[in-house]
Design a protein around this motif. Structure first.
Motif, PDB file in Angstrom:
ATOM      1  N   TYR A   1     -48.105  27.278 -17.810  1.00  0.00           N
ATOM      2  CA  TYR A   1     -49.190  26.557 -18.036  1.00  0.00           C
ATOM      3  C   TYR A   1     -50.262  27.058 -16.778  1.00  0.00           C
ATOM      4  O   TYR A   1     -51.179  26.459 -16.327  1.00  0.00           O
ATOM      5  N   GLY A   2     -50.084  28.435 -16.408  1.00  0.00           N
ATOM      6  CA  GLY A   2     -50.961  28.809 -15.292  1.00  0.00           C
ATOM      7  C   GLY A   2     -50.634  28.613 -14.002  1.00  0.00           C
ATOM      8  O   GLY A   2     -49.654  27.597 -13.822  1.00  0.00           O
ATOM      9  N   CYS A   3     -51.433  29.115 -13.090  1.00  0.00           N
ATOM     10  CA  CYS A   3     -51.286  28.753 -11.579  1.00  0.00           C
ATOM     11  C   CYS A   3     -51.264  27.258 -11.365  1.00  0.00           C
ATOM     12  O   CYS A   3     -52.227  26.514 -11.434  1.00  0.00           O
ATOM     13  N   PRO A   4     -50.035  26.549 -10.973  1.00  0.00           N
ATOM     14  CA  PRO A   4     -50.077  25.301 -10.626  1.00  0.00           C
ATOM     15  C   PRO A   4     -51.048  24.763  -9.417  1.00  0.00           C
ATOM     16  O   PRO A   4     -51.898  23.750  -9.565  1.00  0.00           O
ATOM     17  N   TYR A   5     -51.626  25.735  -8.541  1.00  0.00           N
ATOM     18  CA  TYR A   5     -52.497  25.253  -7.715  1.00  0.00           C
ATOM     19  C   TYR A   5     -54.058  25.314  -8.037  1.00  0.00           C
ATOM     20  O   TYR A   5     -54.758  24.439  -7.606  1.00  0.00           O
ATOM     21  N   LEU A   6     -54.211  26.096  -9.073  1.00  0.00           N
ATOM     22  CA  LEU A   6     -55.515  26.111  -9.770  1.00  0.00           C
ATOM     23  C   LEU A   6     -55.554  24.866 -10.706  1.00  0.00           C
ATOM     24  O   LEU A   6     -56.640  24.436 -10.722  1.00  0.00           O
ATOM     25  N   ALA A   7     -54.524  24.777 -11.467  1.00  0.00           N
ATOM     26  CA  ALA A   7     -54.611  23.695 -12.354  1.00  0.00           C
ATOM     27  C   ALA A   7     -54.716  22.290 -11.814  1.00  0.00           C
ATOM     28  O   ALA A   7     -55.612  21.513 -12.230  1.00  0.00           O
ATOM     29  N   ALA A   8     -54.103  22.044 -10.564  1.00  0.00           N
ATOM     30  CA  ALA A   8     -54.522  21.073  -9.800  1.00  0.00           C
ATOM     31  C   ALA A   8     -55.957  20.755  -9.543  1.00  0.00           C
ATOM     32  O   ALA A   8     -56.326  19.624  -9.577  1.00  0.00           O
ATOM     33  N   GLN A   9     -56.395  21.777  -8.871  1.00  0.00           N
ATOM     34  CA  GLN A   9     -57.901  21.779  -8.405  1.00  0.00           C
ATOM     35  C   GLN A   9     -58.680  21.463  -9.818  1.00  0.00           C
ATOM     36  O   GLN A   9     -59.539  20.678  -9.751  1.00  0.00           O
ATOM     37  N   ILE A  10     -58.540  22.244 -10.795  1.00  0.00           N
ATOM     38  CA  ILE A  10     -59.504  22.003 -11.999  1.00  0.00           C
ATOM     39  C   ILE A  10     -59.239  20.576 -12.704  1.00  0.00           C
ATOM     40  O   ILE A  10     -60.200  19.871 -12.777  1.00  0.00           O
ATOM     41  N   GLU A  11     -57.752  19.911 -12.498  1.00  0.00           N
ATOM     42  CA  GLU A  11     -57.775  18.543 -13.037  1.00  0.00           C
ATOM     43  C   GLU A  11     -58.399  17.682 -12.243  1.00  0.00           C
ATOM     44  O   GLU A  11     -59.037  16.388 -12.644  1.00  0.00           O
ATOM     45  N   LEU A  12     -58.265  17.720 -10.751  1.00  0.00           N
ATOM     46  CA  LEU A  12     -58.715  16.776  -9.802  1.00  0.00           C
ATOM     47  C   LEU A  12     -60.194  16.684  -9.740  1.00  0.00           C
ATOM     48  O   LEU A  12     -60.769  15.654  -9.434  1.00  0.00           O
ATOM     49  N   LYS A  13     -60.661  17.787  -9.921  1.00  0.00           N
ATOM     50  CA  LYS A  13     -62.489  18.023  -9.884  1.00  0.00           C
ATOM     51  C   LYS A  13     -62.763  17.366  -8.613  1.00  0.00           C
ATOM     52  O   LYS A  13     -64.103  16.607  -8.568  1.00  0.00           O
ATOM     53  N   ASP A  14     -62.159  17.397  -7.510  1.00  0.00           N
ATOM     54  CA  ASP A  14     -62.487  16.801  -6.110  1.00  0.00           C
ATOM     55  C   ASP A  14     -61.811  17.642  -5.131  1.00  0.00           C
ATOM     56  O   ASP A  14     -60.597  17.726  -4.822  1.00  0.00           O
ATOM     57  N   GLN A  15     -62.898  18.564  -4.512  1.00  0.00           N
ATOM     58  CA  GLN A  15     -62.488  19.340  -3.447  1.00  0.00           C
ATOM     59  C   GLN A  15     -61.854  18.752  -2.106  1.00  0.00           C
ATOM     60  O   GLN A  15     -61.205  19.153  -1.419  1.00  0.00           O
ATOM     61  N   ARG A  16     -62.244  17.382  -2.037  1.00  0.00           N
ATOM     62  CA  ARG A  16     -61.747  16.641  -0.947  1.00  0.00           C
ATOM     63  C   ARG A  16     -60.263  16.026  -1.189  1.00  0.00           C
ATOM     64  O   ARG A  16     -59.938  15.362  -0.193  1.00  0.00           O
ATOM     65  N   HIS A  17     -59.879  16.000  -2.371  1.00  0.00           N
ATOM     66  CA  HIS A  17     -58.658  15.240  -2.541  1.00  0.00           C
ATOM     67  C   HIS A  17     -57.484  15.813  -1.881  1.00  0.00           C
ATOM     68  O   HIS A  17     -57.578  17.302  -1.586  1.00  0.00           O
ATOM     69  N   PRO A  18     -56.592  15.265  -1.088  1.00  0.00           N
ATOM     70  CA  PRO A  18     -55.543  15.824  -0.261  1.00  0.00           C
ATOM     71  C   PRO A  18     -54.839  16.897  -1.241  1.00  0.00           C
ATOM     72  O   PRO A  18     -54.727  18.032  -0.563  1.00  0.00           O
ATOM     73  N   ALA A  19     -54.629  16.743  -2.329  1.00  0.00           N
ATOM     74  CA  ALA A  19     -53.926  17.701  -3.061  1.00  0.00           C
ATOM     75  C   ALA A  19     -54.785  19.220  -3.504  1.00  0.00           C
ATOM     76  O   ALA A  19     -54.216  20.217  -3.278  1.00  0.00           O
ATOM     77  N   SER A  20     -56.230  18.889  -3.585  1.00  0.00           N
ATOM     78  CA  SER A  20     -56.911  20.074  -3.656  1.00  0.00           C
ATOM     79  C   SER A  20     -57.173  20.817  -2.336  1.00  0.00           C
ATOM     80  O   SER A  20     -57.215  22.173  -2.433  1.00  0.00           O
ATOM     81  N   ARG A  21     -57.045  20.001  -1.414  1.00  0.00           N
ATOM     82  CA  ARG A  21     -57.062  20.860  -0.239  1.00  0.00           C
ATOM     83  C   ARG A  21     -55.887  21.779   0.200  1.00  0.00           C
ATOM     84  O   ARG A  21     -55.962  22.762   0.689  1.00  0.00           O
ATOM     85  N   VAL A  22     -54.631  21.265  -0.017  1.00  0.00           N
ATOM     86  CA  VAL A  22     -53.483  21.881  -0.238  1.00  0.00           C
ATOM     87  C   VAL A  22     -53.530  23.063  -0.923  1.00  0.00           C
ATOM     88  O   VAL A  22     -53.402  24.259  -0.413  1.00  0.00           O
ATOM     89  N   ALA A  23     -54.110  22.813  -2.316  1.00  0.00           N
ATOM     90  CA  ALA A  23     -54.219  23.999  -3.309  1.00  0.00           C
ATOM     91  C   ALA A  23     -55.003  25.141  -2.699  1.00  0.00           C
ATOM     92  O   ALA A  23     -54.790  26.501  -2.826  1.00  0.00           O
TER      93      ALA A  23
END
Lengths: 185, 185
Positions: free
Chosen positions: B97-119
């Motif tokens: 399903y593609g890069c999991p780090y990219l997918a998490a950021q696309i899905e969260l749509k919030d660059q300040r989300h803790p998971a987005s920061r890690v990704a």
């Protein structure tokens, strides 16, 4: 005149799905549209059908913001570069989350989902435009160039959408290099 | 020995977030991990924290599947091409399903989300690797080449992830063209 409930739902869906993803709830969609849930379910079988309809009905508008006018007298090279100038310009807008058709497919993770099918077709239409221009422009391998340009399109959109790149000074040189290598002058 | 509840939760999170997206519920995660919700909330403050921890703890493993061994004696050009051969190979696997780090950021749509920061950081590390190799390989503009290669990486991963492209015969020629244009021999 106030738009119809159907139009208001499609409009709210376009905005909220893009902003919050496909997980946005029916209540939020109905509230934003000013439509009761009962009315929504009379117009659309499900939230999935609303998403599919929204992506489908906005496809022409979406492609119109990207593609040059038919027979605008410019070369294929210029017409291809036009698409990527649009990408760069759209990516600079606030609240840009990348291509909505790509995002829907990534989020749904199901190629048989009705909305994924619509999104897949819209993206195939963009690739077909790029392929036709590649061929018209004398590309040595129009299929390869169309796939490369589609890859750049999606890579650029997603990287701008997640805030990993501004695209400034990136997209035009990349596309130019690929056009040069393919012999599209 | 059975892995600890924490390990089982991280493992279930890696699998289910990748397969179903960040909207997957706490119940499904706990069920897959064989851990009670009470135990989960003792180990992680929230589902968001579990997602962030899962992305963070698997970052080294993820990068290890992509990057060549340090000082493997190959040229920068070969080391960069190694990364993209891995992308093509991973994309050929079922349930990709593609890069999991990219997918998490696309899905969260919030660059300040803790998971987005890690990704975001993990993807920045990949770009830093590409930039270092670009410089080492004598690229005329290492920053530009690193951005181009990152764009190709994400474009390739997403297009394969949504089933728009198999990547066969696409990634290597594209990367080669960009390396050639940058003077990385």
């Amino acid at each position: 005149m106030r738009p119809s409930p159907r139009e208001r739902l499609l409009e709210a869906a376009a905005t909220l799905f893009h902003r919050y993803g496909v997980g946005i709830g029916v209540e939020a969609l109905c509230k934003a549209a000013g439509v009761s849930k009962r009315s929504m379910y009379q117009l659309f079988e499900s939230k999935n059908e609303l998403l599919a309809a929204c992506l489908k009905e906005r496809a022409s508008l979406y492609l119109a913001t990207l593609l040059p006018a038919t027979d605008d007298g410019r070369s294929s090279r210029e017409r291809i570069l036009h698409v990527f100038a649009q990408v760069e310009s759209q990516a600079g807008a606030p609240e840009f989350y990348g291509c909505p058709y790509l995002a829907a497919q990534i989020e749904l993770k199901d190629q048989r989902h009705p909305a994924s099918r619509v999104a897949h077709q819209v993206k195939a239409n963009l690739t077909a435009f790029l392929r036709a221009e590649a061929e018209q422009g004398g590309a040595s391998d129009p299929d390869l160039l169309a796939r490369q340009l589609s890859l750049v399109f999606d890579g650029a959109g997603t990287r701008a959408g997640i805030g990993a790149d501004t695209l400034t000074g990136l997209v035009a040189p990349t596309v130019t290099t690929l056009l040069d290598a393919a012999g599209v002058r």
